[in-house]
Every structure is written in C-alpha cells, then in structure tokens.
Design a protein around this motif. Structure first.
Motif, PDB file in Angstrom:
ATOM      1  N   THR A  76       0.828  -1.223   0.000  1.00  0.00           N
ATOM      2  CA  THR A  76       0.000   0.000   0.000  1.00  0.00           C
ATOM      3  C   THR A  76       0.858   1.267   0.000  1.00  0.00           C
ATOM      4  O   THR A  76       0.343   2.337  -0.280  1.00  0.00           O
ATOM      5  CB  THR A  76      -0.958   0.056   1.210  1.00  0.00           C
ATOM      6  OG1 THR A  76      -0.192   0.158   2.422  1.00  0.00           O
ATOM      7  CG2 THR A  76      -1.857  -1.166   1.269  1.00  0.00           C
ATOM      8  N   THR A 114      -4.583   2.568  -2.610  1.00  0.00           N
ATOM      9  CA  THR A 114      -4.627   3.099  -1.241  1.00  0.00           C
ATOM     10  C   THR A 114      -4.476   4.614  -1.239  1.00  0.00           C
ATOM     11  O   THR A 114      -5.228   5.329  -0.575  1.00  0.00           O
ATOM     12  CB  THR A 114      -3.508   2.468  -0.395  1.00  0.00           C
ATOM     13  OG1 THR A 114      -3.536   1.056  -0.581  1.00  0.00           O
ATOM     14  CG2 THR A 114      -3.685   2.787   1.084  1.00  0.00           C
ATOM     15  N   GLU A 135      -7.628   6.291  -2.860  1.00  0.00           N
ATOM     16  CA  GLU A 135      -8.826   6.179  -2.023  1.00  0.00           C
ATOM     17  C   GLU A 135      -8.723   7.110  -0.804  1.00  0.00           C
ATOM     18  O   GLU A 135      -9.695   7.760  -0.412  1.00  0.00           O
ATOM     19  CB  GLU A 135      -9.023   4.733  -1.560  1.00  0.00           C
ATOM     20  CG  GLU A 135     -10.335   4.552  -0.807  1.00  0.00           C
ATOM     21  CD  GLU A 135     -10.539   3.122  -0.355  1.00  0.00           C
ATOM     22  OE1 GLU A 135      -9.555   2.506   0.111  1.00  0.00           O
ATOM     23  OE2 GLU A 135     -11.665   2.609  -0.466  1.00  0.00           O
ATOM     24  N   THR A 136      -7.540   7.170  -0.218  1.00  0.00           N
ATOM     25  CA  THR A 136      -7.329   8.064   0.925  1.00  0.00           C
ATOM     26  C   THR A 136      -7.566   9.514   0.514  1.00  0.00           C
ATOM     27  O   THR A 136      -8.229  10.276   1.221  1.00  0.00           O
ATOM     28  CB  THR A 136      -5.896   7.883   1.475  1.00  0.00           C
ATOM     29  OG1 THR A 136      -5.692   6.496   1.763  1.00  0.00           O
ATOM     30  CG2 THR A 136      -5.688   8.685   2.756  1.00  0.00           C
ATOM     31  N   LEU A 146     -11.276  10.215   0.207  1.00  0.00           N
ATOM     32  CA  LEU A 146     -11.932  10.393   1.515  1.00  0.00           C
ATOM     33  C   LEU A 146     -11.615  11.768   2.078  1.00  0.00           C
ATOM     34  O   LEU A 146     -12.463  12.424   2.677  1.00  0.00           O
ATOM     35  CB  LEU A 146     -11.475   9.300   2.480  1.00  0.00           C
ATOM     36  CG  LEU A 146     -12.109   7.928   2.250  1.00  0.00           C
ATOM     37  CD1 LEU A 146     -11.336   6.848   2.994  1.00  0.00           C
ATOM     38  CD2 LEU A 146     -13.578   7.942   2.685  1.00  0.00           C
ATOM     39  N   ASP A 147     -10.378  12.186   1.852  1.00  0.00           N
ATOM     40  CA  ASP A 147      -9.956  13.491   2.337  1.00  0.00           C
ATOM     41  C   ASP A 147     -10.718  14.598   1.609  1.00  0.00           C
ATOM     42  O   ASP A 147     -11.242  15.531   2.210  1.00  0.00           O
ATOM     43  CB  ASP A 147      -8.437  13.625   2.112  1.00  0.00           C
ATOM     44  CG  ASP A 147      -7.841  14.783   2.881  1.00  0.00           C
ATOM     45  OD1 ASP A 147      -8.389  15.133   3.938  1.00  0.00           O
ATOM     46  OD2 ASP A 147      -6.834  15.340   2.412  1.00  0.00           O
ATOM     47  N   ARG A 207      -5.878   5.065   9.008  1.00  0.00           N
ATOM     48  CA  ARG A 207      -5.831   6.394   8.390  1.00  0.00           C
ATOM     49  C   ARG A 207      -7.121   6.678   7.616  1.00  0.00           C
ATOM     50  O   ARG A 207      -7.745   7.727   7.772  1.00  0.00           O
ATOM     51  CB  ARG A 207      -4.607   6.489   7.480  1.00  0.00           C
ATOM     52  CG  ARG A 207      -4.502   7.788   6.699  1.00  0.00           C
ATOM     53  CD  ARG A 207      -3.056   8.220   6.488  1.00  0.00           C
ATOM     54  NE  ARG A 207      -2.947   9.176   5.389  1.00  0.00           N
ATOM     55  CZ  ARG A 207      -3.504  10.386   5.407  1.00  0.00           C
ATOM     56  NH1 ARG A 207      -4.225  10.764   6.446  1.00  0.00           N
ATOM     57  NH2 ARG A 207      -3.362  11.196   4.366  1.00  0.00           N
ATOM     58  N   LYS A 208      -7.515   5.739   6.758  1.00  0.00           N
ATOM     59  CA  LYS A 208      -8.730   5.927   5.958  1.00  0.00           C
ATOM     60  C   LYS A 208      -9.950   6.016   6.859  1.00  0.00           C
ATOM     61  O   LYS A 208     -10.823   6.870   6.682  1.00  0.00           O
ATOM     62  CB  LYS A 208      -8.890   4.780   4.957  1.00  0.00           C
ATOM     63  CG  LYS A 208      -7.950   4.881   3.782  1.00  0.00           C
ATOM     64  CD  LYS A 208      -8.234   3.854   2.709  1.00  0.00           C
ATOM     65  CE  LYS A 208      -7.623   2.517   3.018  1.00  0.00           C
ATOM     66  NZ  LYS A 208      -7.737   1.565   1.887  1.00  0.00           N
ATOM     67  N   THR A 209     -10.009   5.111   7.837  1.00  0.00           N
ATOM     68  CA  THR A 209     -11.161   5.090   8.734  1.00  0.00           C
ATOM     69  C   THR A 209     -11.244   6.389   9.528  1.00  0.00           C
ATOM     70  O   THR A 209     -12.336   6.939   9.711  1.00  0.00           O
ATOM     71  CB  THR A 209     -11.058   3.892   9.696  1.00  0.00           C
ATOM     72  OG1 THR A 209     -10.770   2.726   8.934  1.00  0.00           O
ATOM     73  CG2 THR A 209     -12.361   3.684  10.446  1.00  0.00           C
ATOM     74  N   SER A 251     -13.489  -0.759   2.427  1.00  0.00           N
ATOM     75  CA  SER A 251     -12.533   0.051   1.670  1.00  0.00           C
ATOM     76  C   SER A 251     -11.531  -0.803   0.897  1.00  0.00           C
ATOM     77  O   SER A 251     -11.523  -2.032   0.975  1.00  0.00           O
ATOM     78  CB  SER A 251     -11.790   0.978   2.638  1.00  0.00           C
ATOM     79  OG  SER A 251     -10.886   0.232   3.412  1.00  0.00           O
ATOM     80  N   GLY A 255     -15.212   1.271  -1.442  1.00  0.00           N
ATOM     81  CA  GLY A 255     -14.132   1.648  -2.345  1.00  0.00           C
ATOM     82  C   GLY A 255     -13.981   0.591  -3.423  1.00  0.00           C
ATOM     83  O   GLY A 255     -13.838  -0.590  -3.107  1.00  0.00           O
TER      84      GLY A 255
END
Ligand code: AVJ
Length: 332
Positions: A64, A72, A75-76, A79-80, A105-107, A172, A204
């Motif tokens: 990742t 990764t 997707e991050t 979300l941001d 981090r994503k969560t 995700s 995701g």
C-alpha cells in the motif's frame, strides 16, 4: 468457497469467543483443506484469503506504500477530498461498521467527517489485527465507543450486541474486488441484512483503466507484490510442513479482459515435486497455481451490481484520473 467458511460472530458465538489458540487451530485446518484440495484440482488454486497471515498482512502494508500501487493513495485522497460531501449524505448515522479492519488512516478520515457518530464497529477474522485497529482508533477518537467483532462478515447474519440506530457500512480498499461478481452480490445482500433498514454503505472500488497503470500496480519493480504472493507457499512450508522451493516459483499478474480482472498466479519455473503434509504434488514447468483475482468495475458496472443486490446507488466519487471510485449506497 466451502473452504472459506470460518466461524462467524453471529452464527457461532461459541467459536467467536473461543480461545485464540482454538481459533488459530481451526484456521490452520481450513488452510490445510484448502491447500490439499486446491493443489489436487485443475487448474490449481488456493483462495486469496490465505495470503493474509501475519507475514502476508505486513507485506500487504508494504504494497500500500508503493508508488505503483495507486489504490490506497487515491482512495485516501478521495476520503480526504469528499469526506464532507459524504457526511452530508449520511449524517445521522449512529454507528460505523467497518468490514475488515482496514488502515486506521482511511477510517479516521471518515470518522472525522461524520458528526454525531457514537460507535465504531470493526469486523475482522483476525483477532490480532482487530485488537490493534480498535485500539488505534479508540486512542485517536476519544468519546467514540469502539466495539470490535471477531468473525467472518461473509457468513455473519446479524451483528451481535450492535447498538440500534442508523448504520453506515464501510468496505474500503476495493477488497470487494477479490470476490467474483456472484460472491460480491451475495456479500452485498448479506451486508444489507447486517446494516438494516435505512442503512448506508460506502464502498471503495477500483476502476477499469489502462494496462500501463494497472499491471505495474500488481507487479512492482521492487518485487514487494511478488514477495506477498510467494508468501502463500512460504506459509504452506511454515504451517503445513511443506517443502516448496520459493525460488523455483514466480509471481505472475495478468489482466483478463473478458472477466475484467487482474489474475495472480504462482508459476512453476521447473518440473518439480513438492511435499505438503503427507501428500506429494508434481508440477510441470510452467504449471501455475491461481492465488488471487482483483476485479475492476466501471462506475455503472458497480452500480448495476449494487442494484441487483437491492442497494440504491446514491453517489459515486472518482479522482481526476479515474483511477478509483467511492460508492455510496442506500437501502430503500
Ligand atoms: C486487498 C484485494 C484490495 O486486489 O488490489 C494487491 C490485494 N494483491 N496486490 C488488490 C492485492 C496484490 C488487493 N486487495
């Protein structure tokens, strides 16, 4: 997928609360079954979920962070960038149910975007990862109740001890891509039961794209993905008294255009015999073991799949390069 069945939180409360060693023994027995039957069949295959022992999970973490592995990172970023917009659709959710204890981090990005969230419920088959993820998230978000559930969310029909109220599911990393279309549909139907009326689901999903980008993501120059794949054989050696020579197998990733998926194989580089438990398997040079699929979906393709599982597509967010998508679904 019979070999994939493992104790579920909802259906086997006893198994879920069994001592760690008992669960690990059951997992080793399932691995033995899957390997012995999978190596005996043609084409040979071992289910991808067995890639994720402690070593494999650590190697996946390394994947990742690779430049070539865009999912990764993108997707991050999604979300941001779209967290506030996502929250506008799902504010009012009391609990967040995460399928597979993903990267914190994503969560965290999602939790921070959601107002009024009371409970975070990560579900995972690995008690160790679950405990770790739960602790990290609880530390980062004081005031949030964290209620981890050990079990196989493919099988569980209800969430034990889950609070009432609106639930938002989160799946995700395009992990759903590991499943065939039929399995993915069955998973979505099952998730609808778990999340209940009024529930929402943020998923995701990796997009179809040019092979120039796709192939290096699954066969990086640093050989991290190869090491991740070959760990399947190393795990057989560790846990099932196997004698695979991992230098005589090669990681192979190819795109199956018709199926719309990356397929990963371990290819025998020579004619050779391998021992696993009390059995001998003979490999011809070039013979392969199929270890993983990673399905790719256009936005409309995934929306059609969700609809077939009675989820209503609400919104789909993508990055500017159309590498990855975040789908928000709702139950009627
Ligand atoms: C964890 C299933 C999302 O398909 O991209 C990455 C697994 N395998 N590189 C993916 C994987 C090799 C990954 N998923």
């Amino acid at each position: 997928m019979a070999s994939d069945i493992s104790p579920s939180v909802a259906e086997s409360p006893k198994a879920a609360s069994a001592p760690k060693s008992a669960r690990r023994e059951a997992e080793t027995a399932a691995f033995a079954d899957a390997v012995l039957s999978g190596l005996a069949r043609r084409p040979r295959s071992i289910p991808s979920r067995f890639l994720y022992d402690a070593v494999g999970s650590a190697l996946f973490e390394d994947i990742t962070r690779l430049e070539a592995y865009y999912p990764t990172r993108v997707e991050t970023a999604l979300l941001d960038r779209f967290g506030a917009e996502i929250a506008q659709h799902v504010n009012g959710a009391d609990s967040l149910v995460e399928f597979g204890s993903g990267s914190s981090r994503k969560t965290s990005l999602l939790i921070e975007a959601l107002d009024g969230l009371e409970t975070y419920i990560p579900i995972d088959v690995s008690e160790e990862f679950l405990a770790e993820a739960a602790e990290r998230l609880a530390d980062k978000h004081p005031g949030l109740a964290v209620k981890p559930l050990v079990g196989d969310f493919m099988q569980a029909r209800t969430l034990l001890d889950a609070p009432r109220g609106q639930k938002l599911g989160f799946f995700s990393g395009s992990t759903i891509g590991n499943l065939s279309h039929d399995e993915a549909k069955a998973f979505l139907v099952n998730a609808a039961h778990l999340l209940g009326p009024g529930g929402a689901f943020l998923i995701g999903v990796d997009l179809k794209k040019s092979l120039d980008i796709l192939l290096p993501a699954y066969d990086d120059d640093e050989g991290v993905t190869a090491a991740f794949s070959l760990n399947m054989l190393a795990r057989v050696n560790r846990e099932l008294d196997g004698n695979f020579d991992t230098t005589r197998f090669a990681h192979q990733a190819l795109y199956n255009e018709r199926e719309g998926r990356i397929e990963i194989y371990l290819e025998s580089l020579a004619a050779q015999k391998v021992q696993v438990l009390d059995r001998t398997f003979v490999f011809a040079e070039g013979e392969r073991i199929h270890t993983e699929n990673s399905h790719k979906y256009s936005v409309p393709e995934f929306q059609a799949l969700a609809s077939a599982a009675r989820w209503q597509p609400v919104e789909a967010w993508t990055d500017d390069e159309d590498l990855f998508s975040l789908h928000l679904l709702r139950l009627a």
